[in-house]
Design an enzyme around this catalytic site. Structure first.
Site, PDB file in Angstrom:
ATOM      1  N   ILE A  17     -10.647  42.414  -7.434  1.00  0.00           N
ATOM      2  CA  ILE A  17     -11.432  41.642  -6.472  1.00  0.00           C
ATOM      3  C   ILE A  17     -12.860  42.171  -6.395  1.00  0.00           C
ATOM      4  CG2 ILE A  17     -11.596  40.921  -4.044  1.00  0.00           C
ATOM      5  CD1 ILE A  17      -9.237  39.662  -5.667  1.00  0.00           C
ATOM      6  N   GLY A 115      -4.842  42.754   1.599  1.00  0.00           N
ATOM      7  CA  GLY A 115      -3.804  43.777   1.578  1.00  0.00           C
ATOM      8  C   GLY A 115      -3.680  44.515   2.899  1.00  0.00           C
ATOM      9  N   SER A 144      -5.185  37.020   2.103  1.00  0.00           N
ATOM     10  CA  SER A 144      -4.785  37.121   0.696  1.00  0.00           C
ATOM     11  C   SER A 144      -4.993  35.802  -0.047  1.00  0.00           C
ATOM     12  CB  SER A 144      -3.309  37.506   0.615  1.00  0.00           C
ATOM     13  OG  SER A 144      -2.527  36.375   0.931  1.00  0.00           O
ATOM     14  N   CYS A 145      -4.841  35.861  -1.362  1.00  0.00           N
ATOM     15  CA  CYS A 145      -5.009  34.674  -2.203  1.00  0.00           C
ATOM     16  C   CYS A 145      -4.076  33.545  -1.775  1.00  0.00           C
ATOM     17  CB  CYS A 145      -4.765  35.050  -3.658  1.00  0.00           C
ATOM     18  SG  CYS A 145      -3.305  36.110  -3.884  1.00  0.00           S
ATOM     19  N   ASN A 146      -2.789  33.848  -1.619  1.00  0.00           N
ATOM     20  CA  ASN A 146      -1.827  32.814  -1.235  1.00  0.00           C
ATOM     21  C   ASN A 146      -2.148  32.253   0.150  1.00  0.00           C
ATOM     22  OD1 ASN A 146       0.114  32.451  -3.361  1.00  0.00           O
ATOM     23  ND2 ASN A 146       0.741  34.566  -3.012  1.00  0.00           N
ATOM     24  N   ARG A 173       2.769  35.353  -9.189  1.00  0.00           N
ATOM     25  CA  ARG A 173       2.600  36.106 -10.441  1.00  0.00           C
ATOM     26  C   ARG A 173       3.065  37.550 -10.196  1.00  0.00           C
ATOM     27  NH1 ARG A 173       0.433  39.469  -7.968  1.00  0.00           N
ATOM     28  NH2 ARG A 173      -1.762  40.060  -7.774  1.00  0.00           N
ATOM     29  N   HIS A 225      -0.619  31.929  -9.304  1.00  0.00           N
ATOM     30  CA  HIS A 225       0.530  31.534  -8.479  1.00  0.00           C
ATOM     31  C   HIS A 225       0.707  30.012  -8.537  1.00  0.00           C
ATOM     32  CE1 HIS A 225       0.172  35.504  -6.765  1.00  0.00           C
ATOM     33  NE2 HIS A 225      -0.884  35.225  -6.021  1.00  0.00           N
TER      34      HIS A 225
END
Ligand SMILES: NC(=O)c1ccc[n+]([C@@H]2O[C@H](COP(=O)([O-])OP(=O)(O)OC[C@H]3O[C@@H](n4cnc5c(N)ncnc54)[C@H](O)[C@@H]3O)[C@@H](O)[C@H]2O)c1
Length: 346
Positions: A17, A115, A144-146, A173, A225
């Site tokens: 990141i 995180g 987070s990404c999701n 992933r 993902h």
């Protein structure tokens, strides 16, 4: 804009990141990268220097080993903090939380990544949902990404007055490509042990009104993902109406299986062909022709580039905390233009 008027951004942790945030900061007319701190001394630290960024050592031990490795060290983390208006902490999960007291004592504005827990900053950020509530704050956490993808897509449906409740299954992933020699699963699928998986409660740290439940499964690939959603709407709606709701977001791109974009690898290849750095896809790529409406229910699937989706949010979070741009749409438009986000990818 003169250099004196630019926001000075310090970056701590130049990994998956961090390296993307650093590159994105250098593309912003209103920001300057004050420097990058890390603890590594291998090719990753050399890349920081090679890219022309000032390298700072995050710890005393790192300072000694960086000098021993012949790296040009500009100073310590404290030296970097002294020259920054805001610090973006992209160190691994749980390390950033340990830096928080230090940033607070210095009165420095700071951004953590997904995180870390919501409580570390008391504010969790997705630009299209809650930019305004981050204005002028000392700290926020880019989720987070999701979770970013969940909030982006459900916010689009909510704004169109269509969202009642959402239930999603996430295929995650296994690990990031650069470290797949060390981690990752093979020849199996690993369901997350609890329902809801953490992304649904996390989405509610951004928007407490979302009625959302997620389940997640780790899968043996590293590309991205894949999410599969079943959403109950407030009323029956047409497919066009639902697609129009998604079209109102500047960070959701509609893609089509009919165009040959049939899987994660083909979309990723498209990003490479488009010349995106690191093949980054900052948008949520949602399959429009697959989307299915049945009465008041809609079913759809989309892809999340976990390594890239939080980069535009981080840039917007910098403007929100520093209060330099009050209007969310203006900040997002600037970020989108600088990174080349599009709502149509082909
Ligand atoms: N990788 C993803 O797909 C992804 C997606 C969204 C959010 N996030 C979140 O972003 C954050 C960073 O994750 P990442 O995947 O970029 O991690 P990473 O492991 O790729 O990079 C972390 C970097 O921090 C450095 N570092 C380690 N200890 C340090 C210390 N004490 N001080 C300074 N630097 C230190 C490492 O050398 C490395 O360069 C985490 O909160 C993570 O959950 C990751």
């Amino acid at each position: 804009m003169s250099n004196a008027a630019k926001i000075r951004v310090g970056l701590n942790g130049y990994g998956v990141i961090g390296k993307r945030v650093a590159a994105a900061v250098t593309l912003q007319e209103d920001m300057t990268l004050a420097g990058v701190s890390d603890v590594t001394t291998d090719w990753r630290a050399r890349t920081i220097v090679r890219n022309g960024y000032r390298l700072f050592s995050a710890t005393d031990e790192a300072a000694a080993s960086m000098r021993k490795a012949g790296l040009a060290v500009a100073g310590s983390l404290d030296d970097l903090l002294a020259n920054a208006d805001v610090i973006v902490d992209c160190t691994p999960k749980r390390i950033a939380a340990r830096n928080v007291d230090h940033y607070r004592r210095r009165g420095l504005k700071f951004i953590l990544q997904g995180g870390e827990k919501h409580e570390t900053t008391g504010h969790s950020f997705v630009a299209e949902s809650n930019y305004a509530s981050a204005l002028g704050r000392q700290a926020t956490r880019v989720v987070s990404c999701n979770t970013t993808s969940v909030v982006r897509t459900l916010t689009a449906l909510k704004r169109a007055g269509l969202l009642r409740r959402a239930r999603g299954t996430l295929l995650r992933r296994a690990t990031d490509p650069w470290e797949s020699h060390e981690h990752g699963i093979m020849n199996t699928l690993v369901p997350e042990p609890a329902i809801p998986s953490h992304q649904a409660p996390d989405a509610r740290t951004v928007d407490p009104d979302l009625d959302v439940v997620t389940m997640a499964v780790a899968v043996p690939e590293t590309l991205a993902h894949l999410h599969c959603w079943s959403v109950q709407m407030t009323r029956a709606a047409s497919k066009d109406e639902v697609l129009d709701a998604f079209r109102q977001s500047t960070r959701i791109a509609l893609i089509r299986i009919a165009d040959g974009l049939v899987a994660l690898n083909s979309v990723k290849e498209l990003m490479a062909d488009r010349g995106r750095p690191h093949d980054n896809m900052y948008e949520v790529a949602l399959w429009s022709d697959m989307l299915h409406v049945q009465g008041d229910e809609v079913f759809y699937s989309y892809m999340v580039d976990n390594q890239a989706i939080v980069i535009p949010e981080t840039i917007d979070a910098i403007r929100a905390l520093t209060g330099t741009v009050e209007d969310a749409s203006e900040s997002m438009a600037r970020t989108n233009a600088s990174l080349g986000l599009e709502t149509t990818l082909i």
